[in-house]
Design a protein around this motif. Structure first.
Motif, PDB file in Angstrom:
ATOM      1  N   GLU A 227      40.113  36.836  44.567  1.00 45.65           N
ATOM      2  CA  GLU A 227      40.097  36.401  43.167  1.00 45.65           C
ATOM      3  C   GLU A 227      40.681  35.006  43.005  1.00 45.65           C
ATOM      4  OE1 GLU A 227      42.282  39.462  41.251  1.00 45.65           O
ATOM      5  OE2 GLU A 227      40.646  40.928  41.290  1.00 45.65           O
ATOM      6  N   GLN A 230      38.346  32.396  44.415  1.00 41.06           N
ATOM      7  CA  GLN A 230      37.230  32.156  43.491  1.00 41.06           C
ATOM      8  C   GLN A 230      37.653  31.234  42.357  1.00 41.06           C
ATOM      9  OE1 GLN A 230      35.702  35.728  41.702  1.00 41.06           O
ATOM     10  NE2 GLN A 230      33.859  34.729  40.935  1.00 41.06           N
ATOM     11  N   ASP A 333      33.015  37.040  47.132  1.00 40.71           N
ATOM     12  CA  ASP A 333      33.501  37.378  45.800  1.00 40.71           C
ATOM     13  C   ASP A 333      32.419  38.111  45.034  1.00 40.71           C
ATOM     14  OD1 ASP A 333      31.669  35.457  45.010  1.00 40.71           O
ATOM     15  OD2 ASP A 333      33.179  33.912  44.652  1.00 40.71           O
TER      16      ASP A 333
END
Length: 441
Positions: A227, A230, A333
């Motif tokens: 996360e 990303q 992701d």
């Protein structure tokens, strides 16, 4: 410390459960003393139900010493179990006994019982309450519970000391790590079609993040790392994997940026837990190695039955890894963009760590080596077909080292019959025939 680390630390310590039980013992003391001192429960009972001060004092005082003695004996028994396991099997197995809920609950009951007796004995007051009911009744029931718990603990220790039960529990622990780490956490984010990945640009020099301290990599929060990568639009390569030892100032992360945004490197370091010892939180190899140590010790103690049992348990773990795992070192992701590059781990890696050391120490033991081949053949029925080659080659290399160790004809027959079954299951009959022809020359 992450929630998983905290949960593992609490589970592997003896103090947490007893503290909770002691807290409840304080509540029982409060209830008993309030019932007898404030509400004078003993005076409202029939004469043969109430207990006077002298009898209550004698009862609680005697039980205080008795439960303390029982608790001390229990701790001595635990130390005896620890010594036995350290010498005969592996010191790394001791945590399994400590982490057992039964062990922790037994100590919790004994400790809380002692505190109940001690506090009640401290607050007994002849002037305030001449007749008692709740205090002696609770003390009697708690003493009976402690005696039953002691008998249960003796039975629990005897059962846990049985090798079959012990190795079965260790196998369950390893399978749970395989499920939580590989199946539930890592595999859902792995790239399944490797042809879609072009990692040539990530083989060049990137920016590095160095470790701030030395120790074993215990845990990596892959989900949060994906996360954050990303958000920052970067690709991360982990230079080491869980269970590796790293030194301070060793580069453990390499990353490539797609923009000019400043990266908070400490944020990514905080997602990697480095401690002074290995744990089983995410380390599958460490949980397998505990079983391997038991097998090696058993071979050294001339206990082939235990070694064989452990080999079958390891085989079940490896079969589960083969069936359920996706051996890809790329994590993506939610937008299907590459975010993390892991160290390469395939089935060969786990197979070697499972049976490689056992094969080495059993190189002169035809019986144990034959069992390894049999387990490989049994595993092959449950493996993913992509791993047939790895299992066959491991069995073939194992067989190559035993041409001069057969004492009897039956040893020869059993060994090569197992190898033949492995060849049939893994669809390598031709390779087996070639090996057999070369051996006869």
């Amino acid at each position: 410390m992450s929630n998983r680390e905290l949960s593992h630390t609490i589970q592997s310590n003896l103090w947490f459960t007893p503290v909770i039980y002691v807290f409840f013992s304080f509540l029982f003391v409060g209830v008993a003393l309030t019932a007898d001192f404030q509400y004078e429960l003993g005076k409202h009972m029939r004469p043969y139900f109430s207990v006077d001060y002298s009898l209550t004092q004698a009862l609680v005082g005697t039980l205080t010493a008795a439960i303390l003695t029982l608790t001390t004996f229990t701790f001595n028994l635990i130390l005896l179990v620890f010594t036995t396991f350290s010498g005969q099997f592996s010191p790394r197995m001791l945590k399994n006994f400590i982490a057992s809920k039964s062990t922790q609950r037994v100590l919790g009951i004994f400790t809380s019982s002692f505190f109940y007796m001690l506090l009640c004995f401290l607050f007994l007051n002849k002037e305030t309450a001449q007749y008692y009911f709740a205090v002696p009744v609770f003390a009697t029931l708690i003493a009976a519970l402690s005696m039953g718990t002691f008998i249960f603990f003796i039975n629990h220790a005897v059962e846990w000391l049985q090798v079959n039960q012990m190795t079965y529990d260790m196998k369950k622990e390893a399978l749970s790590i395989v499920k939580s780490t590989l199946e539930d956490e890592v595999d859902p984010n792995k790239v399944k079609d490797l042809s879609t990945i072009n990692d040539q640009s990530y083989k060049s020099m990137g920016l590095t993040i160095t470790a701030r301290k030395s120790g074993y990599i215990q845990l990596v929060d892959f989900i949060t790392m994906i996360e954050e990568a990303q958000k920052d639009d970067i690709v991360i390569r982990l230079e080491y994997t869980i269970g590796n030892y790293v030194f301070a100032s060793t580069p453990i992360i390499t990353y490539w940026k797609n923009n000019a945004i400043e990266i908070d490197e400490l944020k990514y370091l905080s997602l990697i837990s480095i401690r002074r010892k290995q744990t089983e939180v995410q380390d599958i190899e460490f949980s397998i190695n505990k079983l391997v140590e038991v097998a090696i010790r058993s071979i050294g103690h001339y206990d082939p039955k235990t070694a064989t049992n452990v080999i079958y348990q390891i085989g079940e773990i490896l079969a589960s890894i083969s069936r359920e795992s996706i051996f890809s070192n790329y994590l993506m992701d939610e937008s299907n963009k590459l975010r993390i590059i892991l160290q390469k781990r395939d089935f060969n890696h786990y197979l070697y760590h499972g049976f490689g050391y056992i094969r080495h120490y059993a190189k002169a033991n035809v019986i144990v080596s034959t069992e390894i081949i049999k387990v490989l053949a049994l595993m092959a029925h449950s493996l993913n077909t992509r791993d047939y080659k790895a299992v066959w080659e491991f069995g073939l290399f194992t067989a190559s080292g035993f041409e001069d160790h057969f004492l009897y004809k039956i040893d020869h027959q059993q060994f090569y019959q197992a190898l033949s079954n492995l060849a049939v299951t893994t669809r390598h009959e031709k390779e087996y025939e070639e090996y057999w022809e070369n051996r006869k020359k």
